[in-house]
Design a protein around this motif. Structure first.
Motif, PDB file in Angstrom:
ATOM      1  N   PHE A   1       7.848 -10.079  -5.529  1.00 25.35           N
ATOM      2  CA  PHE A   1       8.786  -8.966  -5.607  1.00 25.35           C
ATOM      3  C   PHE A   1       8.268  -7.863  -6.518  1.00 25.35           C
ATOM      4  N   VAL A   2       7.834  -8.225  -7.724  1.00 22.26           N
ATOM      5  CA  VAL A   2       7.357  -7.222  -8.671  1.00 22.26           C
ATOM      6  C   VAL A   2       6.057  -6.591  -8.177  1.00 22.26           C
ATOM      7  N   ALA A   3       5.187  -7.395  -7.574  1.00 25.02           N
ATOM      8  CA  ALA A   3       3.944  -6.840  -7.027  1.00 25.02           C
ATOM      9  C   ALA A   3       4.245  -5.796  -5.955  1.00 25.02           C
ATOM     10  N   ASN A   4       5.234  -6.066  -5.113  1.00 28.49           N
ATOM     11  CA  ASN A   4       5.603  -5.097  -4.079  1.00 28.49           C
ATOM     12  C   ASN A   4       6.208  -3.834  -4.685  1.00 28.49           C
ATOM     13  N   MET A   5       7.063  -4.003  -5.683  1.00 27.67           N
ATOM     14  CA  MET A   5       7.677  -2.833  -6.283  1.00 27.67           C
ATOM     15  C   MET A   5       6.650  -1.935  -6.980  1.00 27.67           C
ATOM     16  N   VAL A   6       5.552  -2.533  -7.437  1.00 27.56           N
ATOM     17  CA  VAL A   6       4.514  -1.764  -8.117  1.00 27.56           C
ATOM     18  C   VAL A   6       3.595  -1.049  -7.127  1.00 27.56           C
ATOM     19  N   SER A   7       3.292  -1.704  -6.006  1.00 29.99           N
ATOM     20  CA  SER A   7       2.229  -1.210  -5.129  1.00 29.99           C
ATOM     21  C   SER A   7       2.701  -0.595  -3.820  1.00 29.99           C
ATOM     22  N   LEU A   8       3.976  -0.687  -3.502  1.00 35.23           N
ATOM     23  CA  LEU A   8       4.426  -0.202  -2.193  1.00 35.23           C
ATOM     24  C   LEU A   8       4.267   1.303  -2.027  1.00 35.23           C
ATOM     25  N   VAL A   9       4.269   2.054  -3.119  1.00 34.87           N
ATOM     26  CA  VAL A   9       4.031   3.493  -2.988  1.00 34.87           C
ATOM     27  C   VAL A   9       2.664   3.745  -2.349  1.00 34.87           C
ATOM     28  N   LEU A  10       1.671   3.007  -2.786  1.00 38.90           N
ATOM     29  CA  LEU A  10       0.335   3.147  -2.197  1.00 38.90           C
ATOM     30  C   LEU A  10       0.320   2.706  -0.748  1.00 38.90           C
ATOM     31  N   TYR A  11       1.052   1.658  -0.439  1.00 36.47           N
ATOM     32  CA  TYR A  11       1.119   1.183   0.958  1.00 36.47           C
ATOM     33  C   TYR A  11       1.779   2.217   1.859  1.00 36.47           C
ATOM     34  N   PHE A  12       2.883   2.776   1.401  1.00 39.39           N
ATOM     35  CA  PHE A  12       3.556   3.803   2.198  1.00 39.39           C
ATOM     36  C   PHE A  12       2.661   5.032   2.381  1.00 39.39           C
TER      37      PHE A  12
ATOM     38  N   HIS B   1       1.184   6.480   6.014  1.00 35.69           N
ATOM     39  CA  HIS B   1       0.999   7.937   6.072  1.00 35.69           C
ATOM     40  C   HIS B   1       2.254   8.724   5.681  1.00 35.69           C
ATOM     41  N   PHE B   2       2.993   8.209   4.693  1.00 38.43           N
ATOM     42  CA  PHE B   2       4.009   9.029   4.035  1.00 38.43           C
ATOM     43  C   PHE B   2       3.288   9.997   3.100  1.00 38.43           C
ATOM     44  N   ASP B   3       3.928  11.136   2.804  1.00 38.61           N
ATOM     45  CA  ASP B   3       3.393  11.928   1.697  1.00 38.61           C
ATOM     46  C   ASP B   3       3.853  11.298   0.385  1.00 38.61           C
ATOM     47  N   ILE B   4       3.281  11.721  -0.715  1.00 41.65           N
ATOM     48  CA  ILE B   4       3.554  11.051  -1.996  1.00 41.65           C
ATOM     49  C   ILE B   4       5.031  11.139  -2.389  1.00 41.65           C
TER      50      ILE B   4
ATOM     51  N   VAL C   1       1.220 -12.349 -12.727  1.00 44.44           N
ATOM     52  CA  VAL C   1       0.307 -12.769 -11.653  1.00 44.44           C
ATOM     53  C   VAL C   1       0.375 -11.786 -10.484  1.00 44.44           C
ATOM     54  N   GLY C   2       1.582 -11.322 -10.175  1.00 38.74           N
ATOM     55  CA  GLY C   2       1.741 -10.418  -9.041  1.00 38.74           C
ATOM     56  C   GLY C   2       1.042  -9.092  -9.229  1.00 38.74           C
ATOM     57  N   VAL C   3       1.215  -8.471 -10.404  1.00 39.19           N
ATOM     58  CA  VAL C   3       0.660  -7.124 -10.616  1.00 39.19           C
ATOM     59  C   VAL C   3      -0.848  -7.154 -10.857  1.00 39.19           C
ATOM     60  N   THR C   4      -1.405  -8.330 -11.068  1.00 35.20           N
ATOM     61  CA  THR C   4      -2.863  -8.418 -11.239  1.00 35.20           C
ATOM     62  C   THR C   4      -3.527  -8.962  -9.983  1.00 35.20           C
ATOM     63  N   VAL C   5      -3.193 -10.169  -9.595  1.00 36.83           N
ATOM     64  CA  VAL C   5      -3.877 -10.832  -8.479  1.00 36.83           C
ATOM     65  C   VAL C   5      -3.462 -10.240  -7.137  1.00 36.83           C
ATOM     66  N   ILE C   6      -2.151 -10.200  -6.867  1.00 37.26           N
ATOM     67  CA  ILE C   6      -1.691  -9.764  -5.544  1.00 37.26           C
ATOM     68  C   ILE C   6      -1.988  -8.288  -5.314  1.00 37.26           C
ATOM     69  N   VAL C   7      -1.742  -7.461  -6.312  1.00 36.99           N
ATOM     70  CA  VAL C   7      -2.032  -6.028  -6.145  1.00 36.99           C
ATOM     71  C   VAL C   7      -3.524  -5.802  -5.942  1.00 36.99           C
ATOM     72  N   TYR C   8      -4.364  -6.550  -6.639  1.00 40.79           N
ATOM     73  CA  TYR C   8      -5.814  -6.421  -6.454  1.00 40.79           C
ATOM     74  C   TYR C   8      -6.213  -6.805  -5.036  1.00 40.79           C
TER      75      TYR C   8
ATOM     76  N   HIS D   1      -7.441  -2.369   3.401  1.00 36.93           N
ATOM     77  CA  HIS D   1      -7.294  -3.103   4.656  1.00 36.93           C
ATOM     78  C   HIS D   1      -6.742  -4.508   4.445  1.00 36.93           C
ATOM     79  N   ASN D   2      -6.403  -4.851   3.206  1.00 32.40           N
ATOM     80  CA  ASN D   2      -5.935  -6.200   2.908  1.00 32.40           C
ATOM     81  C   ASN D   2      -4.453  -6.259   2.533  1.00 32.40           C
ATOM     82  N   TRP D   3      -3.710  -5.236   2.919  1.00 37.47           N
ATOM     83  CA  TRP D   3      -2.287  -5.246   2.578  1.00 37.47           C
ATOM     84  C   TRP D   3      -1.580  -6.450   3.184  1.00 37.47           C
ATOM     85  N   TRP D   4      -1.958  -6.807   4.393  1.00 36.17           N
ATOM     86  CA  TRP D   4      -1.294  -7.935   5.044  1.00 36.17           C
ATOM     87  C   TRP D   4      -1.562  -9.235   4.300  1.00 36.17           C
ATOM     88  N   LYS D   5      -2.727  -9.358   3.667  1.00 30.69           N
ATOM     89  CA  LYS D   5      -3.014 -10.558   2.887  1.00 30.69           C
ATOM     90  C   LYS D   5      -2.132 -10.630   1.646  1.00 30.69           C
ATOM     91  N   GLY D   6      -1.926  -9.478   1.013  1.00 30.46           N
ATOM     92  CA  GLY D   6      -1.030  -9.463  -0.135  1.00 30.46           C
ATOM     93  C   GLY D   6       0.389  -9.837   0.254  1.00 30.46           C
TER      94      GLY D   6
END
Length: 282
Positions: free
Chosen positions: A41-52, A57-60, A192-199, A207-212
């Motif tokens: 959950f925390v990993a997604n909340m940190v990195s989803l802006v980059l995914y979007f 292809h959302f704008d920032i 663990v989420g903001v280090t391993v999963i986000v990396y 290209h590895n968003w689906w793996k995360g």
């Protein structure tokens, strides 16, 4: 006796102690679930802006606004989970139900991140390029994620608090320690989420968003399995009247009494005026 046997999971405080339920043995399952679920959950909340932004292809500004709407909805919907667990279902079953909703949302996000056909083409001059079937899948997964994670957060902490009897001095001290360990579990999973999963998600040119997302699915699934395995050790309270209902009743009574008091004051003023006039005329 038959009614009691039909619902063996609902116990009063004294039978809990006789059966050896509750305490830190029970909350250890909750700690494990919290760590595994918050890892994703925390990993997604940190990195989803980059995914979007980079993948969908959302704008920032649009990506940031979508994420803040998701986070706000998730924490607001925790009220729904708390209300259901207090009124219609016990906290244990409420956590599992909303947990399945959260896992479904993460599965949809994993599929969309892996399948190029479910991702929008880049566009120019728009805040969001996602339309059609990809948009339906995208917003459905976000709504389910907000509902599932919010519902779990509204029911899970009280489930752990139920494992301690506040009228027992020893268990009352354990209740304070429970929230400390709960926070530690949350932070450990988030670390663990903001280090391993986000990396992993942002590696190899995004290209590895689906793996995360897949790791978050596995982590959340294992977490809720751990939570379910602890059922024999939990003190599970039967749902009763929700505090929200009592608050609304108090509010309605105060409004009703306010209007009644106004009518009483108006009638009292009229009768007092009539009495003064009658005295003077008499």
């Amino acid at each position: 006796m038959k009614a009691e046997e039909a619902k063996p999971e609902y116990n009063n405080l004294n039978p809990w102690k006789l059966q050896g339920k509750g305490g830190f043995k029970a909350t250890s399952f909750i700690y494990g679930m919290v760590a595994l679920e918050n890892m994703g959950f925390v990993a997604n909340m940190v990195s989803l802006v980059l995914y979007f932004w980079l993948k969908l292809h959302f704008d920032i500004p649009g990506a940031a606004n979508t994420l803040t709407n998701l986070m706000g909805s998730a924490f607001l919907l925790s009220v729904v989970g708390g209300f259901i667990s207090d009124t219609y279902n016990n906290r244990f079953h409420t956590c599992l139900i909303f947990g399945m909703v959260e896992i479904l949302a993460l599965v949809l996000m994993t599929i969309q991140a892996h399948d190029v056909k479910l991702q929008p083409e880049p566009c120019v001059g728009k805040s969001s390029c996602i339309t059609g079937r990809p948009a339906v899948m995208f917003y459905a997964s976000l709504c389910l994620l907000a509902l599932g994670s919010g519902g779990v957060r509204g029911a899970l902490p009280p489930l752990g608090a139920d494992q301690f009897d506040q009228e027992d001095p020893k268990e009352a001290k354990g209740l304070a320690s429970y929230f400390n360990w709960l926070l530690l579990s949350t932070v450990s999973g988030a670390l663990v989420g903001v280090t391993v999963i986000v990396y992993i998600s942002t590696n190899k040119n995004n290209h590895n968003w689906w793996k995360g997302f897949l790791i978050t699915v596995v982590g959340a699934s294992v977490g809720f399995i751990v939570l379910a395995l602890g059922k024999p050790f939990y003190r599970i309270q039967a749902p009763g009247e929700s505090p929200l209902i009592r608050i609304s009743q108090v509010y309605l009574l105060s409004v009703t009494h306010k209007h009644a008091r106004k009518d009483f004051n108006a009638d009292y003023t009229v009768h007092a005026f009539e009495l003064v006039v009658s005295i003077r005329l008499g």
